[in-house]
Design a protein around this motif. Structure first.
Motif, PDB file in Angstrom:
ATOM      1  N   CYS A   1      10.074 -11.028  28.073  1.00  0.00           N
ATOM      2  CA  CYS A   1       9.764 -10.548  29.420  1.00  0.00           C
ATOM      3  C   CYS A   1       8.279 -10.199  29.531  1.00  0.00           C
ATOM      4  CB  CYS A   1      10.635  -9.342  29.754  1.00  0.00           C
ATOM      5  SG  CYS A   1      10.444  -8.746  31.453  1.00  0.00           S
TER       6      CYS A   1
ATOM      7  N   TRP B   1      16.426   0.679  30.445  1.00  0.00           N
ATOM      8  CA  TRP B   1      15.324   0.223  31.310  1.00  0.00           C
ATOM      9  C   TRP B   1      14.546   1.422  31.842  1.00  0.00           C
ATOM     10  CZ3 TRP B   1      13.334  -4.429  31.739  1.00  0.00           C
ATOM     11  CH2 TRP B   1      12.543  -4.761  32.847  1.00  0.00           C
TER      12      TRP B   1
ATOM     13  N   ALA C   1      17.348  -7.703  33.683  1.00  0.00           N
ATOM     14  CA  ALA C   1      17.626  -7.181  32.342  1.00  0.00           C
ATOM     15  C   ALA C   1      19.112  -6.897  32.167  1.00  0.00           C
ATOM     16  CB  ALA C   1      16.811  -5.914  32.104  1.00  0.00           C
TER      17      ALA C   1
ATOM     18  N   ALA D   1      12.800  -7.839  25.681  1.00  0.00           N
ATOM     19  CA  ALA D   1      11.535  -7.183  26.040  1.00  0.00           C
ATOM     20  C   ALA D   1      10.312  -8.002  25.634  1.00  0.00           C
ATOM     21  CB  ALA D   1      11.479  -5.777  25.435  1.00  0.00           C
TER      22      ALA D   1
ATOM     23  N   CYS E   1       8.132  -3.972  28.828  1.00  0.00           N
ATOM     24  CA  CYS E   1       7.953  -5.276  29.469  1.00  0.00           C
ATOM     25  C   CYS E   1       6.683  -5.360  30.310  1.00  0.00           C
ATOM     26  CB  CYS E   1       9.160  -5.587  30.352  1.00  0.00           C
ATOM     27  SG  CYS E   1      10.712  -5.820  29.465  1.00  0.00           S
TER      28      CYS E   1
ATOM     29  N   THR F   1      20.584  -0.352  32.214  1.00  0.00           N
ATOM     30  CA  THR F   1      19.823   0.373  33.242  1.00  0.00           C
ATOM     31  C   THR F   1      19.230   1.657  32.674  1.00  0.00           C
ATOM     32  OG1 THR F   1      21.179  -0.533  35.018  1.00  0.00           O
ATOM     33  CG2 THR F   1      19.937   1.463  35.509  1.00  0.00           C
TER      34      THR F   1
ATOM     35  N   LEU G   1      12.485   0.495  28.367  1.00  0.00           N
ATOM     36  CA  LEU G   1      12.425  -0.968  28.378  1.00  0.00           C
ATOM     37  C   LEU G   1      11.495  -1.510  29.459  1.00  0.00           C
ATOM     38  CD1 LEU G   1      16.034  -2.283  27.632  1.00  0.00           C
ATOM     39  CD2 LEU G   1      13.944  -2.708  26.323  1.00  0.00           C
ATOM     40  N   TYR G   2      11.500  -0.888  30.638  1.00  0.00           N
ATOM     41  CA  TYR G   2      10.573  -1.351  31.670  1.00  0.00           C
ATOM     42  C   TYR G   2       9.136  -1.267  31.163  1.00  0.00           C
ATOM     43  CZ  TYR G   2       7.594  -1.426  35.782  1.00  0.00           C
ATOM     44  OH  TYR G   2       6.597  -1.728  36.664  1.00  0.00           O
TER      45      TYR G   2
ATOM     46  N   GLY H   1      14.877  -4.780  36.742  1.00  0.00           N
ATOM     47  CA  GLY H   1      15.959  -4.195  35.965  1.00  0.00           C
ATOM     48  C   GLY H   1      17.270  -4.942  36.140  1.00  0.00           C
TER      49      GLY H   1
END
Length: 396
Positions: free
Chosen positions: A148, A59, A112, A145, A67, A56, A63-64, A109
């Motif tokens: 995604c 992310w 993930a 990643a 992606c 988290t 990471l978000y 998330g």
């Protein structure tokens, strides 16, 4: 409601779907913990729970963005939405058009978080905590990643026409085949003095396994049903398909146990249900209920065979992550191309449609079957190869 406006109904639905998917990680911890020998329970549950913390945070940090931002070299640009910058809690984005962009980020998330947790069942008893944290951090950047982004973030696989409704490729194939590769890094389990080798696979707490299965199955309705990102007929279809596939796989696995091992087992029924749920995941929003039943039956037969193959050749995948999750996602991804909606649904009007589950999107065809098969093999090979290389670097 104007186009692009936030829907309170859809927002509420996806918010609760997010919470349901979050519950799957503790459910997985119980499921894996019950299957392990008693001395290993705390370790594997801690490895599962820590993903909710470290993934988290990753992310949120980058990471978000890796992606779902615009393509940057191979993945998306990690700086565009770093620390969720520019991700609105009041306005939608280009993917989810009726819920806040921040809710979409939060929901994604949860996927993930659970993906690296799936791998812990493969290398149980063989990973120190510090190296495990480093491993999943690097793995999320190098494996999760990219796929995604390529599949869900508008990358090259999505542009080619590959689809994955809720994570057959992005979650299950990546985790399953990476887990298999990780065995080369961690080796076989040590058999304690006084314990027979075959006793390593004896579950220590079957009610815990059943409880974990119940939590996972419940969460899977948010996992698959929520992936339509709206409270709609598509969510209903995906949810019903999830139930049918999980139930049919559970039943077939029980019959196989009964026939081959002379008695049905609760653990077998639980594992069979998970196999069916994993296999329907990429297909849930693209197939009819009759196809979900077929997928559940095939999932049980194929995954059961993979688990027996693993035992015959003494591959020490402690909790059959490859055989159930990896091969389940692999088979489901391919079956999508063969069992998706009728070709007439490609040009169906979404406003008047009463037959097609997801009109105007994906239909069964030789072309789609070829794309799905290619993507499944590519994902399996890439995940395995990258994890093997990471393993070699770590052991050198």
């Amino acid at each position: 409601m104007t186009e692009g406006a936030i829907s309170p109904v859809d927002t509420t639905f996806v918010f609760f779907a997010m919470a349901m998917v979050q519950l799957m990680t503790p459910g997985l911890a119980l499921f894996y913990g019950g299957l392990m020998r008693e001395s290993s329970v705390i370790t594997i549950m801690m490895q599962n729970f820590v993903t909710m913390g470290i993934v988290t945070v990753l992310w949120f940090l980058f990471l978000y963005s890796m992606c779902f931002a615009d393509t940057w070299v191979v993945v998306a640009n990690p700086f565009t939405h770093a620390c969720l910058r520019g991700v609105s809690m009041y306005a939608p984005n280009g993917i989810a058009t009726t819920i806040p962009a921040l809710l979409f980020a939060g929901y994604q998330g949860m996927f993930a978080v659970i993906t690296p947790a799936l791998m812990t069942g493969c290398f149980a008893d063989r990973f120190l905590f510090g190296p495990y944290l480093l491993f999943i951090t690097v793995w999320m950047m190098l494996v999760y990643a990219p796929f995604c982004h390529w599949v869900w973030g508008g990358g090259w696989l999505a542009q080619w026409g590959v689809v994955d409704f809720a994570g057959g490729i992005v979650v299950h194939i990546t985790a399953g085949f990476s887990a298999l590769a990780s065995l080369l890094m961690v080796g076989r389990r040590h058999v304690p003095d006084g314990m027979a080798k075959e006793d390593l696979d004896v579950p220590h707490n079957i009610p815990m396994v059943a409880t974990g299965t119940a939590m996972l199955w419940f969460g899977w309705f948010g996992f698959n049903g929520g992936s339509g990102l709206a409270a709609s007929g598509l969510a209903v279809g995906a949810g019903v398909n999830t139930e049918i596939a999980g139930s049919s796989a559970c039943l077939v696995w029980m019959v196989l146990d009964w026939k081959l091992n002379k008695k049905p087992t609760l653990v077998g029924k639980c594992v069979g249900a998970i196999a069916g749920l994993a296999t329907i995941t990429p297909c849930a929003g693209f197939v009819q209920p009759w196809a979900a039943f077929i997928i559940g039956v095939i999932a049980s037969l194929a995954c059961y065979a993979c688990c027996e193959f693993r035992r015959k050749f003494e591959i020490d995948d402690a909790l059959d992550v490859w055989g159930v999750h990896g091969m389940g996602g692999f088979i489901g991804t391919i079956l999508l191309g063969a069992l998706a909606d009728h070709p007439d649904c490609l040009n169906a009007d979404p406003e008047t449609n009463t037959v097609c589950i997801n009109p105007g999107t994906v239909v069964r065809s030789w072309s789609q079957l070829g794309k799905q098969t290619t993507a499944a093999f590519f994902c399996a090979a890439y995940s395995f190869a990258v994890t093997i290389q990471r393993a070699r670097d770590a052991s050198s």
